[in-house]
Design a protein around this motif. Structure first.
Motif, PDB file in Angstrom:
ATOM      1  N   TYR A  31      49.456 -17.362 107.779  1.00  0.00           N
ATOM      2  CA  TYR A  31      48.959 -18.580 108.433  1.00  0.00           C
ATOM      3  C   TYR A  31      48.255 -19.392 107.358  1.00  0.00           C
ATOM      4  O   TYR A  31      47.386 -18.881 106.663  1.00  0.00           O
ATOM      5  N   ARG A  32      48.645 -20.669 107.242  1.00  0.00           N
ATOM      6  CA  ARG A  32      48.041 -21.490 106.202  1.00  0.00           C
ATOM      7  C   ARG A  32      47.594 -22.835 106.746  1.00  0.00           C
ATOM      8  O   ARG A  32      48.096 -23.309 107.743  1.00  0.00           O
ATOM      9  N   HIS A  33      46.649 -23.412 106.012  1.00  0.00           N
ATOM     10  CA  HIS A  33      46.188 -24.759 106.343  1.00  0.00           C
ATOM     11  C   HIS A  33      47.328 -25.740 106.146  1.00  0.00           C
ATOM     12  O   HIS A  33      48.066 -25.644 105.165  1.00  0.00           O
ATOM     13  N   ASN A  37      47.817 -25.917 102.223  1.00  0.00           N
ATOM     14  CA  ASN A  37      48.714 -24.755 102.130  1.00  0.00           C
ATOM     15  C   ASN A  37      48.023 -23.442 101.784  1.00  0.00           C
ATOM     16  O   ASN A  37      48.687 -22.449 101.506  1.00  0.00           O
ATOM     17  N   LYS A  38      46.699 -23.402 101.779  1.00  0.00           N
ATOM     18  CA  LYS A  38      45.992 -22.144 101.484  1.00  0.00           C
ATOM     19  C   LYS A  38      46.060 -21.223 102.696  1.00  0.00           C
ATOM     20  O   LYS A  38      45.918 -21.648 103.832  1.00  0.00           O
ATOM     21  N   TRP A  39      46.241 -19.941 102.407  1.00  0.00           N
ATOM     22  CA  TRP A  39      46.259 -18.936 103.462  1.00  0.00           C
ATOM     23  C   TRP A  39      44.856 -18.748 104.031  1.00  0.00           C
ATOM     24  O   TRP A  39      43.887 -18.706 103.297  1.00  0.00           O
ATOM     25  N   THR A 116      38.546 -21.288 103.483  1.00  0.00           N
ATOM     26  CA  THR A 116      39.763 -21.681 102.771  1.00  0.00           C
ATOM     27  C   THR A 116      40.106 -23.154 102.961  1.00  0.00           C
ATOM     28  O   THR A 116      41.119 -23.622 102.451  1.00  0.00           O
ATOM     29  N   ASP A 117      39.256 -23.878 103.661  1.00  0.00           N
ATOM     30  CA  ASP A 117      39.481 -25.299 103.923  1.00  0.00           C
ATOM     31  C   ASP A 117      38.932 -26.136 102.776  1.00  0.00           C
ATOM     32  O   ASP A 117      37.735 -26.120 102.506  1.00  0.00           O
ATOM     33  N   LYS A 118      39.795 -26.860 102.114  1.00  0.00           N
ATOM     34  CA  LYS A 118      39.409 -27.688 100.965  1.00  0.00           C
ATOM     35  C   LYS A 118      38.320 -28.694 101.340  1.00  0.00           C
ATOM     36  O   LYS A 118      37.374 -28.893 100.605  1.00  0.00           O
ATOM     37  N   SER A 122      34.462 -29.107  99.663  1.00  0.00           N
ATOM     38  CA  SER A 122      33.944 -30.329  99.041  1.00  0.00           C
ATOM     39  C   SER A 122      32.705 -30.829  99.755  1.00  0.00           C
ATOM     40  O   SER A 122      31.794 -31.356  99.130  1.00  0.00           O
ATOM     41  N   ASN A 123      32.627 -30.646 101.074  1.00  0.00           N
ATOM     42  CA  ASN A 123      31.429 -31.042 101.804  1.00  0.00           C
ATOM     43  C   ASN A 123      30.233 -30.201 101.400  1.00  0.00           C
ATOM     44  O   ASN A 123      29.131 -30.705 101.230  1.00  0.00           O
TER      45      ASN A 123
END
Length: 128
Positions: A31-33, A37-39, A116-118, A122-123
């Motif tokens: 399952y990826r974002h 595309n990160k798992w 894993t959420d980019k 960054s936040n």
């Protein structure tokens, strides 16, 4: 929570379906974002012995990313093991059986999704 329930939950909450990228391991789903595309979860059927269970047969598990500071204490919980086939400093393996509370699995899944959420990273960097 079993494998089917987890798959349904991920689809309903995160809008993601499993990809099965390995022909040699058709029971391994990723399952990826959608954004990066990160798992954030890897669901597998593995021999019980791979996670230290001294019984014959296979078991369904999910690998989830976790905070390295939490992993040490999580490993004391029933149903949570050092990561199978992933970095044990950043990932855990969670059994998909009655050994762990469904709400805990959902919380660990949410944590993995956030870690894993980019955008989330960054936040958190901008607050430092």
């Amino acid at each position: 929570m079993n494998r089917k329930q987890l798959d349904k939950h991920i689809n309903e909450i995160y809008g993601v379906t499993a990809e099965f990228p390995w022909l040699s391991a058709p029971a391994f789903g990723v399952y990826r974002h959608q954004s990066n595309n990160k798992w954030f979860a890897v669901i597998m059927e593995i021999p019980k012995s791979k996670i230290g269970i001294e019984e014959e047969g296979n078991i369904n598990v999910v690998n989830l990313k976790s905070d390295p500071l939490l992993i040490g204490s999580l490993l004391f919980d029933s149903g949570i093991h050092p990561a199978y086939h992933m970095n044990k400093n950043h990932w855990i393996t969670v059994r998909l059986d009655d050994s762990i509370d469904e709400e805990k699995v959902k919380w660990l899944l949410s944590l993995s999704f956030d870690l894993t959420d980019k955008k989330n990273k960054s936040n958190s960097n901008s607050k430092a």
